[in-house]
Motif scaffolding. Structure first.
Motif, PDB file in Angstrom:
ATOM      1  N   PRO A 193       0.840  -1.209   0.000  1.00 38.56           N
ATOM      2  CA  PRO A 193       0.000   0.000   0.000  1.00 38.56           C
ATOM      3  C   PRO A 193       0.869   1.250   0.000  1.00 38.56           C
ATOM      4  O   PRO A 193       1.884   1.296   0.695  1.00 38.56           O
ATOM      5  N   SER A 194       0.492   2.223  -0.805  1.00 39.30           N
ATOM      6  CA  SER A 194       1.225   3.481  -0.781  1.00 39.30           C
ATOM      7  C   SER A 194       0.759   4.261   0.446  1.00 39.30           C
ATOM      8  O   SER A 194      -0.301   4.009   0.990  1.00 39.30           O
ATOM      9  N   MET A 195       1.556   5.193   0.885  1.00 38.13           N
ATOM     10  CA  MET A 195       1.203   6.004   2.047  1.00 38.13           C
ATOM     11  C   MET A 195       0.405   7.217   1.595  1.00 38.13           C
ATOM     12  O   MET A 195       0.609   7.699   0.486  1.00 38.13           O
ATOM     13  N   PRO A 196      -0.501   7.721   2.464  1.00 36.35           N
ATOM     14  CA  PRO A 196      -1.143   8.985   2.119  1.00 36.35           C
ATOM     15  C   PRO A 196      -0.078  10.067   1.965  1.00 36.35           C
ATOM     16  O   PRO A 196       0.918  10.045   2.683  1.00 36.35           O
ATOM     17  N   GLN A 197      -0.255  10.960   1.028  1.00 38.12           N
ATOM     18  CA  GLN A 197       0.685  12.065   0.870  1.00 38.12           C
ATOM     19  C   GLN A 197      -0.075  13.373   0.963  1.00 38.12           C
ATOM     20  O   GLN A 197      -0.880  13.683   0.097  1.00 38.12           O
ATOM     21  N   ILE A 198       0.176  14.061   2.064  1.00 35.68           N
ATOM     22  CA  ILE A 198      -0.563  15.283   2.356  1.00 35.68           C
ATOM     23  C   ILE A 198       0.471  16.331   2.740  1.00 35.68           C
ATOM     24  O   ILE A 198       0.983  16.322   3.849  1.00 35.68           O
ATOM     25  N   ARG A 199       0.819  17.177   1.782  1.00 36.94           N
ATOM     26  CA  ARG A 199       1.950  18.058   2.045  1.00 36.94           C
ATOM     27  C   ARG A 199       1.857  19.337   1.217  1.00 36.94           C
ATOM     28  O   ARG A 199       1.358  19.325   0.099  1.00 36.94           O
ATOM     29  N   GLU A 218      13.402  32.140  -2.541  1.00 44.65           N
ATOM     30  CA  GLU A 218      14.737  32.529  -3.000  1.00 44.65           C
ATOM     31  C   GLU A 218      15.840  32.057  -2.066  1.00 44.65           C
ATOM     32  O   GLU A 218      16.888  31.618  -2.505  1.00 44.65           O
ATOM     33  N   SER A 219      15.594  32.149  -0.747  1.00 45.15           N
ATOM     34  CA  SER A 219      16.686  31.772   0.162  1.00 45.15           C
ATOM     35  C   SER A 219      16.260  30.683   1.140  1.00 45.15           C
ATOM     36  O   SER A 219      16.569  30.743   2.319  1.00 45.15           O
ATOM     37  N   GLY A 220      15.512  29.708   0.605  1.00 46.23           N
ATOM     38  CA  GLY A 220      15.143  28.586   1.457  1.00 46.23           C
ATOM     39  C   GLY A 220      13.788  28.019   1.095  1.00 46.23           C
ATOM     40  O   GLY A 220      13.235  28.329   0.038  1.00 46.23           O
ATOM     41  N   SER A 221      13.277  27.187   1.982  1.00 46.44           N
ATOM     42  CA  SER A 221      11.968  26.578   1.707  1.00 46.44           C
ATOM     43  C   SER A 221      11.257  26.311   3.019  1.00 46.44           C
ATOM     44  O   SER A 221      11.881  26.253   4.091  1.00 46.44           O
ATOM     45  N   VAL A 222       9.929  26.171   2.910  1.00 47.46           N
ATOM     46  CA  VAL A 222       9.162  25.770   4.087  1.00 47.46           C
ATOM     47  C   VAL A 222       8.140  24.738   3.634  1.00 47.46           C
ATOM     48  O   VAL A 222       7.548  24.875   2.567  1.00 47.46           O
ATOM     49  N   SER A 223       7.988  23.685   4.433  1.00 43.97           N
ATOM     50  CA  SER A 223       6.975  22.698   4.078  1.00 43.97           C
ATOM     51  C   SER A 223       6.143  22.354   5.311  1.00 43.97           C
ATOM     52  O   SER A 223       6.606  22.508   6.450  1.00 43.97           O
ATOM     53  N   LEU A 224       4.927  21.953   5.053  1.00 43.76           N
ATOM     54  CA  LEU A 224       4.051  21.502   6.138  1.00 43.76           C
ATOM     55  C   LEU A 224       3.522  20.138   5.752  1.00 43.76           C
ATOM     56  O   LEU A 224       2.823  19.989   4.743  1.00 43.76           O
ATOM     57  N   LEU A 225       3.876  19.160   6.553  1.00 45.57           N
ATOM     58  CA  LEU A 225       3.373  17.816   6.354  1.00 45.57           C
ATOM     59  C   LEU A 225       2.019  17.742   7.048  1.00 45.57           C
ATOM     60  O   LEU A 225       1.909  18.127   8.214  1.00 45.57           O
ATOM     61  N   ASN A 226       1.020  17.275   6.337  1.00 46.06           N
ATOM     62  CA  ASN A 226      -0.360  17.182   6.826  1.00 46.06           C
ATOM     63  C   ASN A 226      -1.002  18.537   7.100  1.00 46.06           C
ATOM     64  O   ASN A 226      -1.296  18.886   8.237  1.00 46.06           O
ATOM     65  N   PHE A 227      -1.241  19.278   6.022  1.00 47.83           N
ATOM     66  CA  PHE A 227      -1.895  20.582   6.190  1.00 47.83           C
ATOM     67  C   PHE A 227      -3.407  20.442   6.354  1.00 47.83           C
ATOM     68  O   PHE A 227      -4.084  21.404   6.662  1.00 47.83           O
ATOM     69  N   VAL A 228      -3.942  19.224   6.171  1.00 42.48           N
ATOM     70  CA  VAL A 228      -5.395  19.072   6.242  1.00 42.48           C
ATOM     71  C   VAL A 228      -5.886  18.858   7.676  1.00 42.48           C
ATOM     72  O   VAL A 228      -6.810  19.534   8.128  1.00 42.48           O
ATOM     73  N   LEU A 229      -5.254  17.917   8.394  1.00 40.88           N
ATOM     74  CA  LEU A 229      -5.638  17.700   9.797  1.00 40.88           C
ATOM     75  C   LEU A 229      -4.390  17.742  10.691  1.00 40.88           C
ATOM     76  O   LEU A 229      -3.957  16.730  11.228  1.00 40.88           O
TER      77      LEU A 229
END
Ligand SMILES: *[C@@H]1O[C@H](CO)[C@@H](O)[C@H](O)[C@H]1NC(C)=O
Ligand SMILES: *[C@@H]1O[C@H](CO)[C@@H](O)[C@H](O)[C@H]1NC(C)=O
Length: 385
Positions: free
Chosen positions: A266-272, A278-289
């Motif tokens: 089974p593949s994993m849910p991907q919620i991201r 320009e000078s970096g990045s920001v990510s949020l894993l599970n922005f829904v719940l």
């Protein structure tokens, strides 16, 4: 860490009930349909809101309504072919919660507003932008409230972007994908006439998040590719690339069933959501719940060095922002807080405007057109208010 997670989840789903206020009249809610989403989305959050009482439920099948009411401690039950309308006519009820299938949102929200009720509506608003527009017009005309909310974690991501510490946004990529098997073939989400499709059910979140973080509506659809489900008009998956103001490129994907690896893993849910700057990045894993689990990862480049930090933001206070909340509040609980604040004449922490809701639906429709699948069918309901 594990203990705090368990405690948070326990409180989210089995909160200690708070008594309803005596000094203010609590708002009485009526639910259209004995839907599975109603307990996490309204019934459980309502237990910790002193100004909310879930008072009634209607279902086509009276027995089903009765069983649902008994299980959730709901006082009043309506059933039969006229059950929904009888619920709308109940003078005790102030607010209708509408979690019906997408294709019925327009008809029953219009009927609820016509009956003089406020409406808390599930996403996506309707099947078409025109219908969303009409609903909000009627709500305005009747001085009633209709809505949709953002969890503090996503607001924190927005605050990091707005602070300028990462420089200008270059691209945003949002995905909401569930493994195959999460939805059955006969699920209403695959039914075209009920407003089915992954971009209706999940696309509304990824698109809303893109427009929010990108700070504006798309200016152009660069591509939109649908992978159909067993019904060629209903997308199992949709990927679209959009141009946004200030040269931002957005890519969003929704999928109601990513195939298993080699057919048996089974593949994993991907919620991201991931924002490259320009000078970096920001990510949020599970922005829904985010209440269940989430991680905000900020990566800042400084010359040849790069520094990574992680944040967890369950409340506005965690994110150094203004607003009420508890770490175990679900997104739905934050939404209920904002909705009740508005009805009680207080200023909600966030408010999604009519223009915003209509724009989200407008772009969902355009993306469906671009993909070749075409917009979801309009409701056949003709309002006569
Ligand atoms: C879609 O839903 C409608 C209304 O409930 C139903 O009549 C129809 O049979 C469904 N279609 C499919 C393909 O399941
Ligand atoms: C970048 O690194 C330099 C040298 O280590 C440091 O003085 C400066 O404060 C850093 N800038 C940021 C934004 O972190």
């Amino acid at each position: 860490m594990v203990f705090s997670t368990i405690k948070r989840l326990y409180n989210a789903f089995s909160p200690s009930e708070v008594p309803t206020t005596q000094d203010h009249k609590p708002l009485k809610f009526g639910i259209l349909g004995a839907a599975a989403i109603a307990p996490p989305a309204l019934i459980i959050p309502a237990k910790t809101h002193p100004e909310v009482v879930v008072y009634a439920v209607a279902a086509r099948d009276l027995k089903r309504a009765e069983a649902f009411a008994k299980k959730h401690g709901i006082q009043k039950v309506y059933g039969g072919t006229n059950g929904y309308q009888e619920l709308l006519n109940d003078p005790e009820i102030d607010v209708i919660y509408n979690p019906l299938p997408n294709g019925l949102h327009y008809e029953w929200t219009m009927k609820a507003l016509t009956a003089g009720k406020h409406v808390l509506l599930e996403k996506p608003a309707t099947n078409t932008a025109e219908e969303t527009h009409q609903m909000f017009d009627l709500a305005e005309e009747k001085n009633l409230v209709l809505m949709e909310a953002f969890h503090p974690a996503i607001q924190r991501v927005k605050a990091i972007l707005d602070s300028g510490e990462l420089g200008k946004i270059k691209s945003i990529s949002n995905e909401l994908m569930l493994p195959a098997g999460a939805m059955k073939k006969d699920d209403i989400r695959f039914n075209l006439s009920l407003g089915g499709g992954s971009f209706m059910d999940m696309g509304c979140y990824v698109l809303n998040c893109l427009r929010y973080l990108g700070g504006g509506n798309p200016t152009e659809i660069l591509s939109a590719t649908a992978v159909p489900s067993h019904d060629p008009k209903v997308d199992r998956r949709m990927t679209t690339t959009l141009a946004l103001p200030n040269d931002i490129i957005g890519t969003i994907t929704s999928d109601l069933g990513i195939p298993w690896k080699f057919g048996f893993i089974p593949s994993m849910p991907q919620i991201r959501t991931t924002v490259e700057c320009e000078s970096g990045s920001v990510s949020l894993l599970n922005f829904v719940l985010p209440t269940l689990y989430h991680t905000i990862t900020v990566n800042e480049k400084n010359g040849t060095r790069s520094v990574t930090r992680k944040e967890k933001v369950y409340t506005f206070a965690d994110g150094k922002m203004e607003g009420k909340g508890e770490e175990w509040w679900l997104t739905y609980r934050y939404m209920l807080e904002a909705f009740v604040d508005r009805l009680k004449g207080r200023t909600p922490q966030t408010w999604i405007t009519k223009e915003d809701s209509v724009a989200n639906m407008e772009w969902i429709e355009k993306i469906y057109e671009k993909s070749g699948l075409g917009a979801r069918p309009k409701s056949t309901f003709v309002p006569n208010h």
